[in-house]
Design a protein around this motif. Structure first.
Motif, PDB file in Angstrom:
ATOM      1  N   VAL A 255      14.389  15.719   2.283  1.00 52.07           N
ATOM      2  CA  VAL A 255      12.955  15.488   2.443  1.00 52.07           C
ATOM      3  C   VAL A 255      12.180  16.793   2.413  1.00 52.07           C
ATOM      4  O   VAL A 255      11.158  16.919   1.736  1.00 52.07           O
ATOM      5  CB  VAL A 255      12.701  14.727   3.770  1.00 52.07           C
ATOM      6  CG1 VAL A 255      11.261  14.846   4.183  1.00 52.07           C
ATOM      7  CG2 VAL A 255      13.042  13.280   3.598  1.00 52.07           C
ATOM      8  N   GLY A 283      13.969   9.307  12.013  1.00 58.18           N
ATOM      9  CA  GLY A 283      13.780  10.161  10.856  1.00 58.18           C
ATOM     10  C   GLY A 283      12.326  10.384  10.519  1.00 58.18           C
ATOM     11  O   GLY A 283      12.008  11.280   9.737  1.00 58.18           O
ATOM     12  N   ASN A 285       9.838  11.497  12.396  1.00 54.79           N
ATOM     13  CA  ASN A 285       9.271  12.738  12.932  1.00 54.79           C
ATOM     14  C   ASN A 285       9.584  13.898  12.000  1.00 54.79           C
ATOM     15  O   ASN A 285       8.762  14.793  11.798  1.00 54.79           O
ATOM     16  CB  ASN A 285       9.831  13.015  14.326  1.00 54.79           C
ATOM     17  CG  ASN A 285       9.033  14.065  15.058  1.00 54.79           C
ATOM     18  OD1 ASN A 285       7.871  14.272  14.761  1.00 54.79           O
ATOM     19  ND2 ASN A 285       9.652  14.733  16.004  1.00 54.79           N
ATOM     20  N   LEU A 286      10.769  13.872  11.413  1.00 56.97           N
ATOM     21  CA  LEU A 286      11.178  14.888  10.450  1.00 56.97           C
ATOM     22  C   LEU A 286      10.215  14.907   9.275  1.00 56.97           C
ATOM     23  O   LEU A 286       9.729  15.955   8.848  1.00 56.97           O
ATOM     24  CB  LEU A 286      12.576  14.504   9.977  1.00 56.97           C
ATOM     25  CG  LEU A 286      13.445  15.497   9.286  1.00 56.97           C
ATOM     26  CD1 LEU A 286      13.632  16.670  10.158  1.00 56.97           C
ATOM     27  CD2 LEU A 286      14.783  14.824   9.008  1.00 56.97           C
ATOM     28  N   LEU A 289       6.722  16.237  10.346  1.00 62.40           N
ATOM     29  CA  LEU A 289       6.668  17.687  10.508  1.00 62.40           C
ATOM     30  C   LEU A 289       6.656  18.383   9.155  1.00 62.40           C
ATOM     31  O   LEU A 289       5.913  19.339   8.927  1.00 62.40           O
ATOM     32  CB  LEU A 289       7.879  18.170  11.317  1.00 62.40           C
ATOM     33  CG  LEU A 289       7.818  17.934  12.807  1.00 62.40           C
ATOM     34  CD1 LEU A 289       9.161  18.229  13.440  1.00 62.40           C
ATOM     35  CD2 LEU A 289       6.752  18.791  13.438  1.00 62.40           C
ATOM     36  N   ALA A 290       7.502  17.896   8.231  1.00 65.63           N
ATOM     37  CA  ALA A 290       7.540  18.504   6.906  1.00 65.63           C
ATOM     38  C   ALA A 290       6.201  18.314   6.196  1.00 65.63           C
ATOM     39  O   ALA A 290       5.714  19.228   5.510  1.00 65.63           O
ATOM     40  CB  ALA A 290       8.674  17.893   6.077  1.00 65.63           C
TER      41      ALA A 290
ATOM     42  N   ILE B 240      21.261  13.464  10.661  1.00 65.16           N
ATOM     43  CA  ILE B 240      20.098  14.347  10.599  1.00 65.16           C
ATOM     44  C   ILE B 240      18.809  13.647  10.962  1.00 65.16           C
ATOM     45  O   ILE B 240      17.858  14.273  11.440  1.00 65.16           O
ATOM     46  CB  ILE B 240      20.021  15.007   9.211  1.00 65.16           C
ATOM     47  CG1 ILE B 240      19.024  16.158   9.246  1.00 65.16           C
ATOM     48  CG2 ILE B 240      19.667  13.993   8.159  1.00 65.16           C
ATOM     49  CD1 ILE B 240      19.066  17.004   8.050  1.00 65.16           C
ATOM     50  N   ASN B 241      18.741  12.339  10.804  1.00 62.95           N
ATOM     51  CA  ASN B 241      17.506  11.657  11.183  1.00 62.95           C
ATOM     52  C   ASN B 241      17.235  11.721  12.667  1.00 62.95           C
ATOM     53  O   ASN B 241      16.092  11.672  13.100  1.00 62.95           O
ATOM     54  CB  ASN B 241      17.585  10.179  10.763  1.00 62.95           C
ATOM     55  CG  ASN B 241      17.215  10.013   9.322  1.00 62.95           C
ATOM     56  OD1 ASN B 241      16.707  10.932   8.707  1.00 62.95           O
ATOM     57  ND2 ASN B 241      17.475   8.849   8.784  1.00 62.95           N
ATOM     58  N   ALA B 242      18.297  11.827  13.453  1.00 64.64           N
ATOM     59  CA  ALA B 242      18.131  11.800  14.909  1.00 64.64           C
ATOM     60  C   ALA B 242      17.868  13.172  15.468  1.00 64.64           C
ATOM     61  O   ALA B 242      17.963  13.386  16.675  1.00 64.64           O
ATOM     62  CB  ALA B 242      19.387  11.219  15.544  1.00 64.64           C
ATOM     63  N   SER B 244      15.201  14.984  15.913  1.00 56.30           N
ATOM     64  CA  SER B 244      14.112  15.149  16.880  1.00 56.30           C
ATOM     65  C   SER B 244      14.528  14.635  18.241  1.00 56.30           C
ATOM     66  O   SER B 244      14.051  15.109  19.264  1.00 56.30           O
ATOM     67  CB  SER B 244      12.869  14.395  16.433  1.00 56.30           C
ATOM     68  OG  SER B 244      12.629  14.612  15.087  1.00 56.30           O
ATOM     69  N   CYS B 274      15.423  21.233   7.113  1.00 54.72           N
ATOM     70  CA  CYS B 274      14.911  20.262   8.074  1.00 54.72           C
ATOM     71  C   CYS B 274      15.305  20.659   9.487  1.00 54.72           C
ATOM     72  O   CYS B 274      14.486  20.618  10.410  1.00 54.72           O
ATOM     73  CB  CYS B 274      15.468  18.871   7.777  1.00 54.72           C
ATOM     74  SG  CYS B 274      14.957  18.201   6.207  1.00 54.72           S
ATOM     75  N   MET B 277      13.347  23.665  10.646  1.00 56.20           N
ATOM     76  CA  MET B 277      11.951  23.342  10.898  1.00 56.20           C
ATOM     77  C   MET B 277      11.775  22.667  12.247  1.00 56.20           C
ATOM     78  O   MET B 277      10.868  22.993  13.022  1.00 56.20           O
ATOM     79  CB  MET B 277      11.451  22.416   9.781  1.00 56.20           C
ATOM     80  CG  MET B 277      10.099  21.836  10.052  1.00 56.20           C
ATOM     81  SD  MET B 277       9.602  20.687   8.784  1.00 56.20           S
ATOM     82  CE  MET B 277      10.684  19.333   9.083  1.00 56.20           C
ATOM     83  N   VAL B 278      12.635  21.708  12.558  1.00 53.38           N
ATOM     84  CA  VAL B 278      12.508  21.002  13.836  1.00 53.38           C
ATOM     85  C   VAL B 278      12.814  21.951  14.993  1.00 53.38           C
ATOM     86  O   VAL B 278      12.139  21.949  16.022  1.00 53.38           O
ATOM     87  CB  VAL B 278      13.437  19.775  13.856  1.00 53.38           C
ATOM     88  CG1 VAL B 278      13.378  19.090  15.191  1.00 53.38           C
ATOM     89  CG2 VAL B 278      13.046  18.813  12.766  1.00 53.38           C
TER      90      VAL B 278
END
Lengths: 402, 380
Positions: A255, A283, A285-286, A289-290, B240-242, B244, B274, B277-278
């Protein structure tokens, strides 16, 4: 009311697939089967709905739409009762003016009615005005007691209340069912030519939105992130391709890499909270943010039945569901790692698989609901339209002295 | 590498050993990159084994291992390739009327183009090849063939030892100073450097927890998870989705890299951006562990201008979940493309520290290292 209880029980067992529409239909049957007394029938209806609503909400608190509909129905009951009361007051005042000989009889009634009007006006359904603020009578949480002015009027009014409430609930069901079309009508205002749109997972509102834009001959391409571990993006990609849209399926990890080439992010929501925050599939929130980092608008589509009057306190934990780890790891492969014999006796391996994500309101650019487009900072105002402040906690009040 | 230029693509196809099958449903945005399907090459290549006498068998073997994905990761690929070259040089003999340096360089170039056909080069491999070619060019004419071959052999040995094995030990020594008791460390995918750091810190007796974040389609994190749990580390596994959700508990993030570019951009497995960034959004320090031989003077701003595309079929299917089969027959519809990116570029603002064998440096110091310790002085 044994019939309604049976209905409620079957509903609870199928709550995994509960939708807002089914909740509304259930509550409609509860109301229609409820026998109302002569006095304070609105209060009785409210109690009945609260009793059922409590059970529904307790069964699956994460399914916020159920609670929303319960509160909507309670608000409808209060509103209908209020409009009936003011209409009845209007009739009483007219008859009082026209019939002077019976002044003494009517006096008590009219003063009671005036107090009732003041109390009703002071309820949160009406914004406070100077008249209500200066009134001395204590605020009553219950609906004002309407004066007794003839048994004939009373029974016709009771039937009328139930009838009005059921009509209003039917309208609510209709709104829920048609919310996709109303949102999709606004698609042409937001999608122009040669656009690139990104979405995650699958949402019926989003697919209807994109189809509507395609119907109006807008050309655009769609990047669909697959939305592990449910992989709903695969479904959405298949539907979009069937309609002739250029679709590219990407993994969720890509993403950030792809968002620099995207013009707009359009997603659906599981629920919209009172502060404008969004509860969405994991997913999201990711992606938000992006999108913020690359200055890409993040648009959330949500029907008004998804708007929840609650404030999200610690939403990652309290408004989240942890799903089975088998979606991430095959137990057969990793059974040797689940060794309970080491050290503290707890396994070394933990698997975390949350179902929802919280997106704070500052990351959302726009909400598109069936009532139009709104800023996240405006969502709290819509709550006043749809809900009453008394219904935020759906609990039956303990009756004193019983 | 301009794969959108038809004439160049034609020339490339004529020369190549591995016949690439054109990918169906090309993604327009990546027209400048090769889009091949690797899965179908393997049986073809295996049948051709005895026909390719221009190719040394060791190089051929390594190429097949790249193609099938058996060897994965910058360091492993580089070491395998250099060891194959060592064998090829040992078996090499100069044909009459040719100088060793020129002929050997040409031979190495042909091996390299075979390896590129199997799988595009990583930056680590590219730097190693450049080193080898410069060493070959430096061989004086007066040296006999056996002495020259011995020199090259020991040069390669020294390169592997100094630049990879010893460098990793130095990185581990620096990095464990950044781990305190009670830390929750997050890592993404499977990086050899990060794995060594975690194992060493555990051996030193530090008390910490590890969070392993994994993603589709390679699921490299599962292998790391298994190895760490075997060693007795307490691990949490998620996708990776989790991120946050899990980032609330994390105190440090350790990431590996395929390369660090001169503008500080970290070029590594897709999804690293990703994660970084988080972590940056939650004010958690991000430490990238990368050996200095992987630095490159190239610069890159986004993940699209230069990347590698993997097999799209691995996205349409989910191993272990037979019910997810909506995309069977995806190549028949011309509207649908599947994109399987291998790398992505993490901007330098998200990275707090880069741990290399030259010490712990901020991302802005990478061009300094490339310039000061660049080719020439690097290989003392």
């Amino acid at each position: 009311m044994p019939d309604t209880q049976a209905l409620v029980m079957t509903f609870l067992t199928s709550l995994k697939n509960a939708t807002a529409r089914q909740t509304a239909e259930l509550l409609r049957s509860v109301i229609s089967q409820q026998r109302v007394p002569y006095t304070n029938q609105a209060g009785a209806l409210i109690d009945a709905v609260k009793a059922v609503g409590e059970q529904l909400i307790a069964a699956n608190p994460v399914e916020l739409a159920v609670g929303n509909i319960v509160r909507r129905v309670l608000h409808i009951i209060r509103e209908e009762d209020l409009s009936l009361t003011t209409a009845a007051i209007g009739e009483l005042n007219l008859s009082a003016v026209s019939d002077d000989e019976n002044d003494d009889d009517r006096d008590g009634n009219t003063t009671l009615s005036a107090a009732a009007v003041a109390a009703a006006a002071r309820s949160t359904l009406r914004p406070p005005s100077l008249q209500t603020l200066l009134e001395d009578t204590p605020v009553s949480a219950a609906v004002p007691q309407t004066s007794s002015s003839g048994a004939a009027d009373k029974s016709s009014r009771s039937r009328k209340l139930k009838h009005d409430v059921i009509e209003a609930v039917n309208e609510l069901i209709q709104d829920i069912v048609t919310c996709h079309e109303q949102i999709a009508e606004q698609a042409v205002e937001h999608i122009h030519q040669n656009e690139v749109i990104l979405t995650l997972g699958s949402s019926r509102t989003v697919s209807e939105f994109l189809f509507a834009a395609k119907e109006k001959k807008r050309s655009f391409r769609v990047f669909v992130a697959e939305g592990a571990p449910r992989y709903q993006g695969h479904l959405l990609a298949k539907e979009l391709v069937a309609r002739g849209l250029q679709t590219t399926l990407i993994t969720d990890s890509a993403v950030f890499a792809m968002i620099s080439r995207v013009n707009m992010v359009i997603v659906g929501a599981h629920a919209v909270m009172a502060n404008g925050g969004v509860i969405a599939p994991v997913g999201m929130n990711l992606v938000a943010l992006a999108a913020q980092k690359h200055a890409v608008p993040f648009v959330v589509l949500a029907g008004s039945h998804k708007l929840c009057p609650l404030y999200p306190h610690n939403p990652e934990v309290l408004l989240n569901e942890l799903r089975s780890p088998s979606e991430l790891l095959d137990f057969g492969e990793f059974s040797d790692c689940m060794d309970f014999g080491s050290g503290s006796g707890s396994p070394l391996l933990h698997v975390v698989n949350p179902a929802f994500d919280y997106v704070p309101p500052k990351l959302v650019s726009l909400f598109i609901t069936d009532a139009g487009g709104h800023n996240p900072s405006y969502m709290y105002r819509l709550i006043a339209d749809y809900y009453s402040a008394d219904d935020l906690v759906v609990q039956r009040r303990a009756i004193a002295g019983n | 590498m301009q794969y959108d230029d038809k004439s160049r693509v034609q020339k490339l196809k004529k020369r190549s050993v591995v016949k690439p099958t054109e990918a169906r449903n090309r993604v327009e945005l990546f027209r400048h990159l090769p889009q091949y399907e690797h899965g179908t090459q393997l049986p073809v290549l295996q049948s051709k084994f005895f026909q390719l006498d221009t190719l040394h068998p060791a190089v051929y073997k390594v190429g097949l291992q790249y193609l099938s994905g058996d060897i994965c990761g910058g360091n492993a690929r580089c070491i395998a390739m250099l060891q194959a070259f060592q064998e090829a040089i040992r078996d090499y003999s100069t044909p009459p009327a040719k100088t060793l340096s020129r002929d050997l360089t040409a031979k190495i170039s042909s091996y390299v183009s075979f390896l590129i056909d199997c799988r595009p080069l990583s930056v680590s491999m590219g730097n190693a090849i450049r080193f080898l070619k410069s060493q070959i060019a430096k061989i004086p004419i007066s040296l006999s063939e056996s002495e020259a071959k011995a020199t090259l052999h020991s040069d390669i040995e020294r390169f592997i030892n100094e630049k990879i094995i010893l460098a990793d030990r130095v990185i581990v020594k620096h990095a464990v100073t950044k781990i305190r008791d009670g830390d929750v460390l997050l890592t993404y995918g499977s990086s050899s450097a990060v794995e060594m750091i975690l194992q060493h810190a555990h051996e030193l007796g530090k008390q910490f927890r590890v969070v392993i974040v994994d993603s589709r389609p390679k699921h490299e994190g599962k292998l790391l998870l298994r190895r760490l749990v075997r060693k007795g580390l307490s691990c949490t596994y998620t996708h990776i989705n989790a991120i946050s959700y899990i980032m609330h508990e994390v105190t440090r993030v350790f990431l590996g890299a395929s390369s660090v570019l001169s503008n500080g951009t970290v070029y590594s497995r897709v999804g690293t951006a990703c994660v970084a960034m988080v972590a940056y959004g939650f004010h958690i320090p991000v430490l990238v562990c990368c050996e200095a031989y992987k630095f490159h003077e190239r610069v890159q701003l986004d993940s699209i201008c230069s990347n590698e595309l993997g097999d799209p079929d691995s996205i349409s299917k989910v191993p272990g979940r037979e019910d997810i089969n909506h995309l069977d027959g995806w190549d028949k519809s011309e509207n649908l493309q599947l994109l399987n990116l291998i790398y992505d570029a993490t901007p330098s603002d998200y990275v707090s520290l880069i741990i290399t064998d030259y010490g712990m440096i901020p991302p802005t110091s990478v061009p300094v290292i490339v310039r000061e310790y660049g080719r020439g002085q690097l290989w003392i």
